[in-house]
Scaffold this motif. Structure first.
Motif, PDB file in Angstrom:
ATOM      1  N   TYR A 110      17.819 116.134  14.657  1.00 16.78           N
ATOM      2  CA  TYR A 110      16.400 116.106  14.307  1.00 16.78           C
ATOM      3  C   TYR A 110      16.102 117.052  13.155  1.00 16.78           C
ATOM      4  O   TYR A 110      16.507 118.222  13.172  1.00 16.78           O
ATOM      5  N   ILE A 111      15.394 116.517  12.154  1.00 15.41           N
ATOM      6  CA  ILE A 111      14.890 117.347  11.052  1.00 15.41           C
ATOM      7  C   ILE A 111      13.388 117.500  11.243  1.00 15.41           C
ATOM      8  O   ILE A 111      12.640 116.516  11.115  1.00 15.41           O
ATOM      9  N   PRO A 112      12.912 118.700  11.587  1.00 18.53           N
ATOM     10  CA  PRO A 112      11.467 118.895  11.758  1.00 18.53           C
ATOM     11  C   PRO A 112      10.709 118.481  10.499  1.00 18.53           C
ATOM     12  O   PRO A 112      11.125 118.770   9.387  1.00 18.53           O
ATOM     13  N   GLY A 113       9.629 117.774  10.712  1.00 15.36           N
ATOM     14  CA  GLY A 113       8.852 117.305   9.581  1.00 15.36           C
ATOM     15  C   GLY A 113       9.229 115.907   9.138  1.00 15.36           C
ATOM     16  O   GLY A 113       8.478 115.265   8.399  1.00 15.36           O
ATOM     17  N   TYR A 114      10.412 115.409   9.585  1.00 13.06           N
ATOM     18  CA  TYR A 114      10.759 114.023   9.275  1.00 13.06           C
ATOM     19  C   TYR A 114      11.064 113.229  10.543  1.00 13.06           C
ATOM     20  O   TYR A 114      10.348 112.324  10.906  1.00 13.06           O
ATOM     21  N   GLY A 115      12.153 113.549  11.207  1.00 13.96           N
ATOM     22  CA  GLY A 115      12.504 112.792  12.410  1.00 13.96           C
ATOM     23  C   GLY A 115      13.998 112.803  12.688  1.00 13.96           C
ATOM     24  O   GLY A 115      14.724 113.688  12.220  1.00 13.96           O
ATOM     25  N   TRP A 116      14.439 111.812  13.440  1.00 12.91           N
ATOM     26  CA  TRP A 116      15.832 111.732  13.895  1.00 12.91           C
ATOM     27  C   TRP A 116      16.702 111.026  12.866  1.00 12.91           C
ATOM     28  O   TRP A 116      16.321 110.009  12.306  1.00 12.91           O
ATOM     29  N   LEU A 117      17.905 111.576  12.662  1.00 11.26           N
ATOM     30  CA  LEU A 117      18.887 110.993  11.750  1.00 11.26           C
ATOM     31  C   LEU A 117      20.181 110.720  12.519  1.00 11.26           C
ATOM     32  O   LEU A 117      20.610 111.538  13.333  1.00 11.26           O
ATOM     33  N   PRO A 118      20.849 109.581  12.254  1.00 11.71           N
ATOM     34  CA  PRO A 118      22.074 109.262  12.986  1.00 11.71           C
ATOM     35  C   PRO A 118      23.294 109.970  12.403  1.00 11.71           C
ATOM     36  O   PRO A 118      23.345 110.304  11.215  1.00 11.71           O
ATOM     37  N   MET A 119      24.291 110.196  13.243  1.00 13.12           N
ATOM     38  CA  MET A 119      25.592 110.695  12.798  1.00 13.12           C
ATOM     39  C   MET A 119      26.651 110.174  13.759  1.00 13.12           C
ATOM     40  O   MET A 119      26.539 110.356  14.975  1.00 13.12           O
ATOM     41  N   GLU A 120      27.646 109.515  13.230  1.00 11.77           N
ATOM     42  CA  GLU A 120      28.717 108.988  14.062  1.00 11.77           C
ATOM     43  C   GLU A 120      29.499 110.113  14.729  1.00 11.77           C
ATOM     44  O   GLU A 120      29.540 111.242  14.246  1.00 11.77           O
ATOM     45  N   SER A 121      30.142 109.771  15.842  1.00 10.15           N
ATOM     46  CA  SER A 121      30.924 110.762  16.581  1.00 10.15           C
ATOM     47  C   SER A 121      32.289 110.979  15.946  1.00 10.15           C
ATOM     48  O   SER A 121      32.562 112.052  15.394  1.00 10.15           O
ATOM     49  N   ASN A 122      33.157 109.963  15.940  1.00  7.59           N
ATOM     50  CA  ASN A 122      34.532 110.161  15.464  1.00  7.59           C
ATOM     51  C   ASN A 122      34.998 109.246  14.328  1.00  7.59           C
ATOM     52  O   ASN A 122      36.027 109.547  13.714  1.00  7.59           O
ATOM     53  N   PRO A 123      34.351 108.094  13.986  1.00  7.33           N
ATOM     54  CA  PRO A 123      34.938 107.183  13.003  1.00  7.33           C
ATOM     55  C   PRO A 123      35.190 107.774  11.617  1.00  7.33           C
ATOM     56  O   PRO A 123      36.077 107.292  10.903  1.00  7.33           O
ATOM     57  N   ASP A 124      34.448 108.803  11.220  1.00 10.03           N
ATOM     58  CA  ASP A 124      34.694 109.421   9.912  1.00 10.03           C
ATOM     59  C   ASP A 124      35.812 110.459   9.945  1.00 10.03           C
ATOM     60  O   ASP A 124      36.154 111.032   8.909  1.00 10.03           O
TER      61      ASP A 124
END
Length: 546
Positions: free
Chosen positions: A468-482
């Protein structure tokens, strides 16, 4: 009927296309394995070999670029050019490192070298280097120039970048719908006049081969070349901070087959299964029950199907679940470190929900506390902190499927983890560093979008995180594929991005829960009660995002 200019182009006899361009309405493609220069009709796949007497000179070449009557390619460490029709390569320049991409605009030559990490810019007449720009990704790159823009595709990043041609500043980036993009070219639709970005792909694929000489076991796993060209649909609106690319209409079914390992008797049973979510990249057209009706509830903002059983008797059998029609697209959020250098403080409500150990995260264990400190060092920027935490986890873990989910301290000591164990360690380190985050899942459609109207079944479930980025919202991030290589550098394709084939379900809530008389069932697990059945069907490719 499909527009022939928006179809997948599959040229005959091609093994690995490593660069494309347009000559009129004809697609010119370079096959680096055969050494062919191919002229392809995009509407029919009709294919002609142009360099019939010079194929050996083009074997191993890549990075094709066309400008007026000249054709440019890279081979090993050097850049070459020739006249269209003559195909006698002339040397232009040699770099200390291998060259993977060439772009031309008027008298300026752009040369990409992944090993060097730069795009070199040359003046054609003097063959003098003017300047160089940093490459945006970590994989082999190819180029095309469009007026004041420099477009780069990165094979490992599965990404196309739009850069300012003069400064190299990244305007935006989009995920490609397939792995290993190897070339790109713009062309105007002959009828509508709209501009289309074509991307070519090249990668081996596994298949089951029937070997008639092996009578005992005739079916064998083998590999074959897979190469094609497909239009990259994309839309970027700076105000939204994200770019969307190719999407598909898919049908997803999730059902439980009641088949207990041991007979049980449960009364006033409520079986909750989370439903697909509405997000920036996923739209739910419809959801309907399978087998039995359900009532819908909202749990922490997420839709949940509730199946009720007055009494679950021994030897009783049921099939129940839901079927959803989903629009899914790839998404890439476009935040820079400077964009989030000064963000508001996290609210007390979010601190209480997303900075606590609510899932056996071992956040009080000395090993995890020290890892959280070491992961970020003195960094204060929220994006840099999250990226450093991800890279720290990737440095210390290798992926493997495990029989159960162990706590983060056990996983960190072991050095091996499943996607769920990557998620646990990422959550623990992020929360200890004041970054609100949550688990998201739950399944991925097999990424075979060309298999239309064919039921596809994923082998495993999958989880990732959102921060979560305060002031914007939720952003995704993969667990292991990268986590693609020992010690990095690691791609960032799924850092603030998701491909089209992820189905977003259960954001921060359990995917499935059981209660009896209003209390959690702890005498038997869901896995001991039922077998789940998950099915995806790709119905169609969506029109361009808008």
């Amino acid at each position: 009927m499909q527009d022939p200019w928006l179809r997948t182009i599959r040229p005959l006899a091609a093994c690995a296309l490593q660069g494309i361009g347009f000559l009129g309405d004809d697609l010119i493609a370079l096959d680096s394995i055969r050494g062919y220069l191919l002229r392809i009709n995009p509407a029919t796949d009709d294919t002609t070999i142009l360099n019939t007497l010079q194929v050996e000179d083009f074997i191993g070449a890549e990075g094709l670029s066309l400008w007026q009557d000249a054709l440019w390619v890279a081979r090993d460490n050097s850049v070459f050019f020739c006249k269209m029709g003559a195909f006698s390569l002339q040397h232009f320049f040699t770099l200390p490192y291998p060259v993977t991409g060439v772009g031309v605009w008027e008298s300026t030559i752009y040369v990409a070298s992944q090993k060097a990490g730069y795009i070199y810019i040359f003046e054609q007449a003097s063959r003098r280097e003017i300047t160089r720009l940093p490459l945006p990704g970590v994989g082999s790159a190819n180029l095309v120039v469009r007026e004041e823009e420099l477009w780069v595709c990165d094979r490992l990043e599965q990404t196309v970048y739009c850069l300012d041609r003069a400064t190299g500043e990244q305007k935006f980036s989009v995920l490609t719908p397939f792995e290993s993009p190897t070339g790109l070219a713009f062309h105007r639709h002959p009828i509508t006049g709209s501009e289309i970005l074509y991307v070519c792909y090249a990668k081996d694929e596994a298949f089951i081969r029937d070997n008639p000489n092996n009578l005992d076991s005739p079916f064998e796993v083998s590999f074959r070349d897979r190469t094609f060209v497909h239009p990259l649909q994309f839309h970027y609106e700076p105000k939204t901070h994200y770019a969307l690319s190719n999407g598909y209409l898919i049908e997803m079914s999730y059902a439980e087959e009641l088949l207990p390992l041991e007979e049980v008797n449960l009364e006033q049973l409520e079986w909750r299964i989370a439903l697909p979510a509405e997000t920036d990249r996923q739209k739910v057209r419809s959801v309907e029950p399978i087998g039995r009706p359900y009532t819908e509830e909202i749990q922490d903002g997420q839709r949940v199907a509730v199946f009720r059983f007055e009494t679950l008797k021994p030897n009783e059998r049921h099939l129940f679940g839901w079927k959803a029609l989903l629009e899914v697209r790839a998404i890439k959020y476009q935040f820079t470190f400077d964009d989030v250098d000064r963000v508001p403080m996290l609210s007390p409500e979010f601190k209480a929900m997303y900075l606590v150990d609510d899932d056996e995260l071992a956040m009080d264990m000395p090993l995890i506390v020290e890892a959280a400190r070491e992961a970020i060092g003195t960094e204060t920027n929220i994006l840099r902190k999250m990226l450093k935490i991800r890279n720290f986890v990737y440095d210390r873990l290798s992926y493997a499927l495990t029989p159960r989910i162990d706590p983060p301290d056990v996983v960190l000591e072991r050095g091996i983890g499943s996607c769920g164990e990557y998620v646990g360690l990422l959550l623990a380190l992020a929360r200890l560093n004041g970054i609100a985050c949550r688990t998201v899942g739950r399944y991925k459609c097999p990424p075979q979008s060309e298999y239309r109207m064919v039921p596809l079944e994923p082998d495993y479930n999958h989880v990732w995180i959102e921060f979560y980025i305060p002031g914007y919202g939720w952003l995704p991030m993969e667990s292991n594929p990268d986590d693609t290589g020992e010690g990095g550098p690691y791609p960032t394709r799924f850092f603030m991005g998701l491909p089209w084939y992820h189905a977003e379900i259960a954001k921060g809530i359990p995917f499935e829960t059981l209660t009896s008389h209003g209390k959690p069932v702890d005498t038997v697990s869901i896995g001991e009660l039922a077998i789940n059945h998950v099915r995806f069907t790709v119905l169609d490719e969506l029109p361009p995002p808008s």
